[in-house]
Design a protein around this motif. Structure first.
Motif, PDB file in Angstrom:
ATOM      1  N   ASP A 161       0.780  -1.237   0.000  1.00 23.83           N
ATOM      2  CA  ASP A 161       0.000   0.000   0.000  1.00 23.83           C
ATOM      3  C   ASP A 161       0.814   1.290   0.000  1.00 23.83           C
ATOM      4  O   ASP A 161       0.298   2.330   0.402  1.00 23.83           O
ATOM      5  CB  ASP A 161      -0.966   0.000   1.191  1.00 23.83           C
ATOM      6  N   SER A 162       2.041   1.231  -0.441  1.00 25.37           N
ATOM      7  CA  SER A 162       2.843   2.460  -0.516  1.00 25.37           C
ATOM      8  C   SER A 162       3.344   2.673  -1.946  1.00 25.37           C
ATOM      9  O   SER A 162       4.082   1.836  -2.492  1.00 25.37           O
ATOM     10  CB  SER A 162       4.026   2.363   0.446  1.00 25.37           C
ATOM     11  N   GLN A 163       2.943   3.797  -2.538  1.00 24.22           N
ATOM     12  CA  GLN A 163       3.388   4.098  -3.905  1.00 24.22           C
ATOM     13  C   GLN A 163       4.897   4.328  -3.941  1.00 24.22           C
ATOM     14  O   GLN A 163       5.573   3.959  -4.907  1.00 24.22           O
ATOM     15  CB  GLN A 163       2.623   5.299  -4.477  1.00 24.22           C
ATOM     16  N   THR A 164       5.430   4.905  -2.864  1.00 27.71           N
ATOM     17  CA  THR A 164       6.877   5.146  -2.796  1.00 27.71           C
ATOM     18  C   THR A 164       7.630   3.814  -2.807  1.00 27.71           C
ATOM     19  O   THR A 164       8.622   3.648  -3.528  1.00 27.71           O
ATOM     20  CB  THR A 164       7.218   5.919  -1.494  1.00 27.71           C
ATOM     21  N   THR A 165       7.148   2.859  -2.022  1.00 30.12           N
ATOM     22  CA  THR A 165       7.778   1.528  -2.025  1.00 30.12           C
ATOM     23  C   THR A 165       7.690   0.914  -3.421  1.00 30.12           C
ATOM     24  O   THR A 165       8.668   0.367  -3.935  1.00 30.12           O
ATOM     25  CB  THR A 165       7.057   0.594  -1.006  1.00 30.12           C
ATOM     26  N   GLN A 166       6.528   1.029  -4.041  1.00 31.14           N
ATOM     27  CA  GLN A 166       6.366   0.438  -5.368  1.00 31.14           C
ATOM     28  C   GLN A 166       7.320   1.082  -6.381  1.00 31.14           C
ATOM     29  O   GLN A 166       7.921   0.393  -7.200  1.00 31.14           O
ATOM     30  CB  GLN A 166       4.918   0.572  -5.838  1.00 31.14           C
ATOM     31  N   ASN A 167       7.463   2.401  -6.295  1.00 27.75           N
ATOM     32  CA  ASN A 167       8.385   3.075  -7.219  1.00 27.75           C
ATOM     33  C   ASN A 167       9.801   2.528  -7.051  1.00 27.75           C
ATOM     34  O   ASN A 167      10.499   2.269  -8.038  1.00 27.75           O
ATOM     35  CB  ASN A 167       8.393   4.585  -6.973  1.00 27.75           C
ATOM     36  N   SER A 168      10.221   2.307  -5.804  1.00 30.16           N
ATOM     37  CA  SER A 168      11.598   1.820  -5.650  1.00 30.16           C
ATOM     38  C   SER A 168      11.711   0.343  -6.023  1.00 30.16           C
ATOM     39  O   SER A 168      12.761  -0.101  -6.488  1.00 30.16           O
ATOM     40  CB  SER A 168      12.174   2.135  -4.264  1.00 30.16           C
ATOM     41  N   GLN A 169      10.625  -0.403  -5.891  1.00 29.30           N
ATOM     42  CA  GLN A 169      10.665  -1.793  -6.381  1.00 29.30           C
ATOM     43  C   GLN A 169      10.869  -1.822  -7.898  1.00 29.30           C
ATOM     44  O   GLN A 169      11.672  -2.594  -8.427  1.00 29.30           O
ATOM     45  CB  GLN A 169       9.350  -2.515  -6.023  1.00 29.30           C
ATOM     46  N   VAL A 170      10.156  -0.924  -8.593  1.00 30.23           N
ATOM     47  CA  VAL A 170      10.296  -0.881 -10.052  1.00 30.23           C
ATOM     48  C   VAL A 170      11.729  -0.446 -10.412  1.00 30.23           C
ATOM     49  O   VAL A 170      12.353  -0.996 -11.323  1.00 30.23           O
ATOM     50  CB  VAL A 170       9.234   0.045 -10.696  1.00 30.23           C
ATOM     51  N   GLU A 171      12.241   0.505  -9.663  1.00 33.62           N
ATOM     52  CA  GLU A 171      13.615   0.968  -9.904  1.00 33.62           C
ATOM     53  C   GLU A 171      14.595  -0.206  -9.771  1.00 33.62           C
ATOM     54  O   GLU A 171      15.459  -0.423 -10.631  1.00 33.62           O
ATOM     55  CB  GLU A 171      13.952   2.061  -8.890  1.00 33.62           C
ATOM     56  N   ASP A 172      14.438  -0.998  -8.705  1.00 34.46           N
ATOM     57  CA  ASP A 172      15.298  -2.176  -8.508  1.00 34.46           C
ATOM     58  C   ASP A 172      15.135  -3.166  -9.663  1.00 34.46           C
ATOM     59  O   ASP A 172      16.098  -3.733 -10.153  1.00 34.46           O
ATOM     60  CB  ASP A 172      14.937  -2.898  -7.195  1.00 34.46           C
ATOM     61  N   MET A 173      13.901  -3.387 -10.068  1.00 39.78           N
ATOM     62  CA  MET A 173      13.651  -4.345 -11.153  1.00 39.78           C
ATOM     63  C   MET A 173      14.324  -3.894 -12.439  1.00 39.78           C
ATOM     64  O   MET A 173      14.872  -4.699 -13.196  1.00 39.78           O
ATOM     65  CB  MET A 173      12.142  -4.495 -11.383  1.00 39.78           C
ATOM     66  N   LEU A 174      14.275  -2.587 -12.678  1.00 42.55           N
ATOM     67  CA  LEU A 174      14.921  -2.054 -13.881  1.00 42.55           C
ATOM     68  C   LEU A 174      16.435  -2.244 -13.778  1.00 42.55           C
ATOM     69  O   LEU A 174      17.092  -2.664 -14.736  1.00 42.55           O
ATOM     70  CB  LEU A 174      14.578  -0.571 -14.066  1.00 42.55           C
ATOM     71  N   GLU A 175      16.983  -1.991 -12.600  1.00 45.34           N
ATOM     72  CA  GLU A 175      18.436  -2.177 -12.408  1.00 45.34           C
ATOM     73  C   GLU A 175      18.824  -3.642 -12.504  1.00 45.34           C
ATOM     74  O   GLU A 175      19.909  -3.988 -12.950  1.00 45.34           O
ATOM     75  CB  GLU A 175      18.854  -1.657 -11.026  1.00 45.34           C
ATOM     76  N   ASN A 176      17.918  -4.513 -12.055  1.00 40.59           N
ATOM     77  CA  ASN A 176      18.227  -5.948 -12.049  1.00 40.59           C
ATOM     78  C   ASN A 176      18.044  -6.615 -13.404  1.00 40.59           C
ATOM     79  O   ASN A 176      18.110  -7.835 -13.505  1.00 40.59           O
ATOM     80  CB  ASN A 176      17.338  -6.677 -11.034  1.00 40.59           C
ATOM     81  N   GLY A 177      17.713  -5.843 -14.401  1.00 44.87           N
ATOM     82  CA  GLY A 177      17.652  -6.395 -15.755  1.00 44.87           C
ATOM     83  C   GLY A 177      16.344  -7.047 -16.129  1.00 44.87           C
ATOM     84  O   GLY A 177      16.314  -7.945 -16.977  1.00 44.87           O
ATOM     85  N   CYS A 178      15.233  -6.630 -15.516  1.00 40.90           N
ATOM     86  CA  CYS A 178      13.941  -7.179 -15.959  1.00 40.90           C
ATOM     87  C   CYS A 178      13.669  -6.750 -17.400  1.00 40.90           C
ATOM     88  O   CYS A 178      13.994  -5.632 -17.802  1.00 40.90           O
ATOM     89  CB  CYS A 178      12.816  -6.688 -15.055  1.00 40.90           C
ATOM     90  N   ASP A 179      13.054  -7.654 -18.148  1.00 38.62           N
ATOM     91  CA  ASP A 179      12.754  -7.362 -19.554  1.00 38.62           C
ATOM     92  C   ASP A 179      11.391  -6.721 -19.724  1.00 38.62           C
ATOM     93  O   ASP A 179      11.091  -6.127 -20.752  1.00 38.62           O
ATOM     94  CB  ASP A 179      12.767  -8.665 -20.352  1.00 38.62           C
ATOM     95  N   VAL A 180      10.552  -6.911 -18.702  1.00 41.71           N
ATOM     96  CA  VAL A 180       9.205  -6.330 -18.724  1.00 41.71           C
ATOM     97  C   VAL A 180       8.724  -6.308 -17.271  1.00 41.71           C
ATOM     98  O   VAL A 180       9.135  -7.163 -16.479  1.00 41.71           O
ATOM     99  CB  VAL A 180       8.255  -7.151 -19.654  1.00 41.71           C
ATOM    100  N   ILE A 181       7.897  -5.319 -16.932  1.00 42.24           N
ATOM    101  CA  ILE A 181       7.435  -5.219 -15.545  1.00 42.24           C
ATOM    102  C   ILE A 181       5.911  -5.079 -15.511  1.00 42.24           C
ATOM    103  O   ILE A 181       5.338  -4.277 -16.263  1.00 42.24           O
ATOM    104  CB  ILE A 181       8.107  -4.021 -14.824  1.00 42.24           C
ATOM    105  N   CYS A 182       5.283  -5.878 -14.664  1.00 38.68           N
ATOM    106  CA  CYS A 182       3.819  -5.825 -14.521  1.00 38.68           C
ATOM    107  C   CYS A 182       3.495  -5.085 -13.224  1.00 38.68           C
ATOM    108  O   CYS A 182       3.960  -5.497 -12.155  1.00 38.68           O
ATOM    109  CB  CYS A 182       3.235  -7.229 -14.444  1.00 38.68           C
ATOM    110  N   VAL A 183       2.715  -4.031 -13.327  1.00 38.47           N
ATOM    111  CA  VAL A 183       2.488  -3.154 -12.176  1.00 38.47           C
ATOM    112  C   VAL A 183       0.999  -3.053 -11.831  1.00 38.47           C
ATOM    113  O   VAL A 183       0.182  -2.648 -12.652  1.00 38.47           O
ATOM    114  CB  VAL A 183       3.045  -1.729 -12.464  1.00 38.47           C
ATOM    115  N   ASN A 184       0.698  -3.434 -10.600  1.00 37.29           N
ATOM    116  CA  ASN A 184      -0.638  -3.269 -10.037  1.00 37.29           C
ATOM    117  C   ASN A 184      -0.531  -2.023  -9.142  1.00 37.29           C
ATOM    118  O   ASN A 184      -0.184  -2.111  -7.973  1.00 37.29           O
ATOM    119  CB  ASN A 184      -0.950  -4.545  -9.218  1.00 37.29           C
ATOM    120  N   LEU A 185      -0.781  -0.875  -9.751  1.00 45.26           N
ATOM    121  CA  LEU A 185      -0.490   0.406  -9.092  1.00 45.26           C
ATOM    122  C   LEU A 185      -1.122   0.522  -7.697  1.00 45.26           C
ATOM    123  O   LEU A 185      -2.267   0.112  -7.501  1.00 45.26           O
ATOM    124  CB  LEU A 185      -1.051   1.548  -9.934  1.00 45.26           C
ATOM    125  N   VAL A 186      -0.398   1.113  -6.785  1.00 46.61           N
ATOM    126  CA  VAL A 186      -1.002   1.427  -5.485  1.00 46.61           C
ATOM    127  C   VAL A 186      -1.975   2.588  -5.695  1.00 46.61           C
ATOM    128  O   VAL A 186      -3.145   2.510  -5.352  1.00 46.61           O
ATOM    129  CB  VAL A 186       0.083   1.809  -4.454  1.00 46.61           C
TER     130      VAL A 186
END
Ligand code: BGC
Length: 354
Positions: free
Chosen positions: A85-110
């Protein structure tokens, strides 16, 4: 500490991400042609892992993985994160995923009105995003051509809920407890601002009226999709209106079950319960329909949504063809809802939806 180790400990400290495959953390190969792609990496972040519908949707998504791996010969690594339930947490999760080399990201927005940070980060790295279940506005989805949405048509579920309620009112006189020819109802609403909450309520009520059912609203409570909160709101409405309540329109099954909990806690005899309608067809929701505690629900096709999301993610990650995926406006996949009543509930429980 090396960069990789630092990242790993940050990951674990948060304790909110789960790797669903036993894959090796090597990152993913670049896709030059589809045939060359041997492994892909998909990041998934959900607004709240304890949401019943979302957790079942993610179960379906992971259950489809091994078939997809067999069918394509590609190893699929998945990381699922809970944004709690935190948009800030979700933003940093996406940032990590991008750094970790994800090819695509599925987001269930907060927060469906706050996709900007995620869109900007993804665009910079040229990694496609599939938003799901919590729908951002069209203008946001159109901001970049690598943004997609998988979900359902919110209004359709409201129409179906209203149709089932109308049919019950017109075929069973006993539900009009005071015999005044009017269906007195209360609403249990999902999160304020969620596309499904607003639209489901509006369409359920307008559909009842279109079917010539006279209705009177006695009250409503916002219960944020949550069973315990719905029980509290329903208890308050029972205190206020008691036996006058003839119909409970709940925006989802969990809240409909919260109403059931309130009626049981108040020790109201089953024959005096109002008609209770849910939406979703979660496992617990279907069982309650089978037991006759809910008069009906509307199936929110989690299997279809999960399958569509995986296929879309796969094609995007491998640079494949999107033409077979029936994208509306090149961006949307919306699965249809279906009415579920006691006579067809077992089919849904057995996974044989018509
Ligand atoms: C579902 C709810 C769920 C919500 C989460 C809705 O489509 O019907 O059960 O809580 O999505 O975003």
């Amino acid at each position: 500490m090396g960069e990789m180790m630092k990242k790993k400990s940050r990951w674990w400290r948060k304790g909110i991400c789960l790797c669903l495959t036993a894959g090796i953390l090597t990152g993913c190969q670049d896709a030059d042609t589809k045939e060359n792609v041997k492994s892909i990496r998909i990041g998934v972040t959900v607004y709240d892992q304890y949401d019943t519908f979302i957790s079942q949707l993610i179960e379906c998504f992971s259950a489809d993985l091994s078939n997809k791996e067999k069918e394509t010969g590609t190893v699929i690594h998945i990381e699922v994160c809970n944004a709690a339930d935190s948009q800030t947490t979700q933003n940093s999760q996406v940032e990590d995923m991008l750094e970790n080399g994800c090819d695509v990201i599925c987001v269930n927005l907060v927060d469906r009105t706050e996709p900007t940070t995620i869109i900007d980060m993804a665009e910079k790295k040229n990694i496609p995003i599939i938003f799901f279940n919590r729908e951002l506005v069209e203008e946001d989805l159109k901001r970049w051509d690598q943004l997609y949405y998988v979900g359902a048509k919110a209004f359709e579920s409201g129409v179906m809920q209203g149709e089932v309620a109308a049919e019950i009112f017109q075929s069973d006189e006993s539900v009009d407890k005071n015999q005044d020819g009017v269906f007195q109802y209360v609403v249990l609403e999902g999160e304020a601002g969620h596309q499904d909450a607003i639209v489901r309520t509006e369409y359920a009520v307008s559909t009842l009226m279109e079917h010539q059912v006279k209705v009177e609203k006695l009250g409503y409570g916002i219960a944020n999709w949550n069973r315990a909160q719905a029980q509290t709101k329903m208890t308050q409405m029972l205190d206020q209106h008691g036996a006058e309540i003839e119909l409970v329109l709940a925006n989802n099954d969990d809240m409909a079950l919260g109403a059931v909990d309130a009626l049981k806690a108040a020790q109201i005899a089953r024959e005096d319960w109002p008609v209770i309608m849910g939406i979703d067809g979660t496992d617990v929701g279907l069982e309650a329909v089978k037991q006759g505690e809910l008069a009906g629900t509307v199936y929110n096709d989690k299997e279809g949504q999960a399958f569509a999301m995986l296929n879309l993610a796969y094609e995007l990650a491998t640079g494949g063809e999107l033409s077979g995926l029936e994208l509306e406006d090149g961006k949307y996949i919306r699965l249809p809802y279906a009415k579920v009543e006691q006579e067809d509930v077992e089919q849904y429980q057995n996974g044989e939806k018509p």
